[in-house]
Design an enzyme around this catalytic site. Sequence first.
Site, PDB file in Angstrom:
ATOM      1  N   ASP A   1      38.006 -31.306 -44.125  1.00 14.27           N
ATOM      2  CA  ASP A   1      37.668 -32.256 -45.185  1.00 14.27           C
ATOM      3  C   ASP A   1      38.653 -33.424 -45.200  1.00 14.27           C
ATOM      4  O   ASP A   1      39.829 -33.254 -44.862  1.00 14.27           O
ATOM      5  CB  ASP A   1      37.719 -31.504 -46.534  1.00 14.27           C
ATOM      6  CG  ASP A   1      36.987 -32.257 -47.626  1.00 14.27           C
ATOM      7  OD1 ASP A   1      36.334 -33.277 -47.324  1.00 14.27           O
ATOM      8  OD2 ASP A   1      37.063 -31.819 -48.785  1.00 14.27           O
TER       9      ASP A   1
ATOM     10  N   LEU B   1      38.198 -18.264 -25.961  1.00 20.64           N
ATOM     11  CA  LEU B   1      38.032 -18.687 -27.356  1.00 20.64           C
ATOM     12  C   LEU B   1      36.543 -18.855 -27.647  1.00 20.64           C
ATOM     13  O   LEU B   1      35.830 -19.538 -26.913  1.00 20.64           O
ATOM     14  CB  LEU B   1      38.757 -20.014 -27.601  1.00 20.64           C
ATOM     15  CG  LEU B   1      38.543 -20.663 -28.973  1.00 20.64           C
ATOM     16  CD1 LEU B   1      39.123 -19.804 -30.092  1.00 20.64           C
ATOM     17  CD2 LEU B   1      39.183 -22.054 -29.025  1.00 20.64           C
TER      18      LEU B   1
ATOM     19  N   HIS C   1      35.447 -39.916 -39.249  1.00 16.42           N
ATOM     20  CA  HIS C   1      34.852 -38.779 -38.531  1.00 16.42           C
ATOM     21  C   HIS C   1      35.287 -38.778 -37.061  1.00 16.42           C
ATOM     22  O   HIS C   1      35.536 -37.737 -36.468  1.00 16.42           O
ATOM     23  CB  HIS C   1      33.326 -38.811 -38.647  1.00 16.42           C
ATOM     24  CG  HIS C   1      32.836 -38.639 -40.059  1.00 16.42           C
ATOM     25  ND1 HIS C   1      33.299 -37.642 -40.871  1.00 16.42           N
ATOM     26  CD2 HIS C   1      31.933 -39.339 -40.800  1.00 16.42           C
ATOM     27  CE1 HIS C   1      32.703 -37.726 -42.055  1.00 16.42           C
ATOM     28  NE2 HIS C   1      31.878 -38.745 -42.041  1.00 16.42           N
TER      29      HIS C   1
HETATM   30  C1  FPP Z   1      34.271 -33.888 -44.415  1.00 15.09           C
HETATM   31  O1  FPP Z   1      34.980 -35.070 -44.691  1.00 15.09           O
HETATM   32  C2  FPP Z   1      33.890 -33.826 -43.026  1.00 15.09           C
HETATM   33  C3  FPP Z   1      32.603 -33.746 -42.561  1.00 15.09           C
HETATM   34  C4  FPP Z   1      31.423 -33.747 -43.436  1.00 15.09           C
HETATM   35  C5  FPP Z   1      32.308 -33.689 -41.145  1.00 15.09           C
HETATM   36  C6  FPP Z   1      33.318 -33.049 -40.225  1.00 15.09           C
HETATM   37  C7  FPP Z   1      33.087 -33.645 -38.913  1.00 15.09           C
HETATM   38  C8  FPP Z   1      34.014 -33.903 -37.981  1.00 15.09           C
HETATM   39  C9  FPP Z   1      35.434 -33.505 -38.062  1.00 15.09           C
HETATM   40  C10 FPP Z   1      33.544 -34.667 -36.808  1.00 15.09           C
HETATM   41  C11 FPP Z   1      33.634 -33.976 -35.549  1.00 15.09           C
HETATM   42  C12 FPP Z   1      32.831 -32.773 -35.388  1.00 15.09           C
HETATM   43  C13 FPP Z   1      32.231 -32.473 -34.240  1.00 15.09           C
HETATM   44  C14 FPP Z   1      31.715 -31.115 -34.012  1.00 15.09           C
HETATM   45  C15 FPP Z   1      32.071 -33.482 -33.202  1.00 15.09           C
HETATM   46  P1  FPP Z   1      34.404 -36.057 -45.769  1.00 15.09           P
HETATM   47  O2  FPP Z   1      33.599 -37.091 -45.080  1.00 15.09           O
HETATM   48  O3  FPP Z   1      33.675 -35.304 -46.822  1.00 15.09           O
HETATM   49  O4  FPP Z   1      35.718 -36.685 -46.347  1.00 15.09           O
HETATM   50  P2  FPP Z   1      35.959 -37.197 -47.835  1.00 15.09           P
HETATM   51  O5  FPP Z   1      35.846 -35.997 -48.721  1.00 15.09           O
HETATM   52  O6  FPP Z   1      37.336 -37.747 -47.769  1.00 15.09           O
HETATM   53  O7  FPP Z   1      34.915 -38.243 -48.123  1.00 15.09           O
END
Ligand code: FPP
Length: 261
Positions: free
Chosen positions: A35, A146, A52
């Site tokens: 997150d 893994l 991301h």
């Molecule tokens: C939450 O942060 C994160 C996500 C919804 C997506 C997680 C995805 C990645 C780490 C990208 C890479 C993954 C792969 C498999 C290529 P948020 O956007 O909710 O952050 P915020 O709460 O600060 O808005």
Amino acid sequence: MLRLFRQRQPEKSKAITPTELTQYPMPRHVAIIMDGNGRWAKKRGLPRAAGHRSGAEALRGVVKACGDLGIPYLTVYAFSTENWKRPQEEIDALMGLLIEYIEKELDVLNKNEVRIKAIGNLNQLPEKAVKLIENAERKTAANKRLYLQIALNYGGRKDIIRAVQQLAADVLAGKVRSEQIEEQLFASYLSTGGIPEPDLIIRTAGEKRLSNFLLWECAYSEFWFHEVLWPDFHKEHLFQAIYDFQHRQRRFGGLVNEENK
Ligand code: FPP
């Protein structure tokens, strides 16, 4: 004799080394709610997609660190069933990143003996992503170092409902008798069936909730929360999380082991 768990101690201030971690049992299965990508980007005046992208970089580092530490199972929450509520532009960016990640990383992951498995309902994902995931799953199926589970369009409640439906169908078909239904059998119908439950669940960016992740599987997991935003998560954070995990007493509802008193 190697003591399984030491008494709880305050968080260690100096950096933990992998060698220190090898003195105690490693978690077999680490699961991560990655997150804070959006906040990371906002702090820098960048679009959320840039957060991301940096998040994907952080993931690369953590996969490597888990392989190096000999942790056999890692599950990451990449896209939840609720994430469809986000703006289309962000959803497209996340799907694009997923495709890019698999296209770029597959050979390296395969060489490093990483097995890839997606959990969640893939039907709603772009066809290109589904094909790439299925190919990655096939290509890496025999890898043993893994086991990387990527939760995509995943929701814990939906997974439980899907498992109940399948189990009910098997009862109706006479493959399972209702008296045979117990925890282990039920768990085998979940998308995580056959792999150990997570020992340690990590969530970054200060939020302290589960957000529909691995609801059945987390019954006895240890939780580790940290303020760090996911793109800033480095292997040192992972070492700290594992160190803290190793210094907790897991009782699984029983009493404290004599040795730990
Ligand atoms: C939450 O942060 C994160 C996500 C919804 C997506 C997680 C995805 C990645 C780490 C990208 C890479 C993954 C792969 C498999 C290529 P948020 O956007 O909710 O952050 P915020 O709460 O600060 O808005």
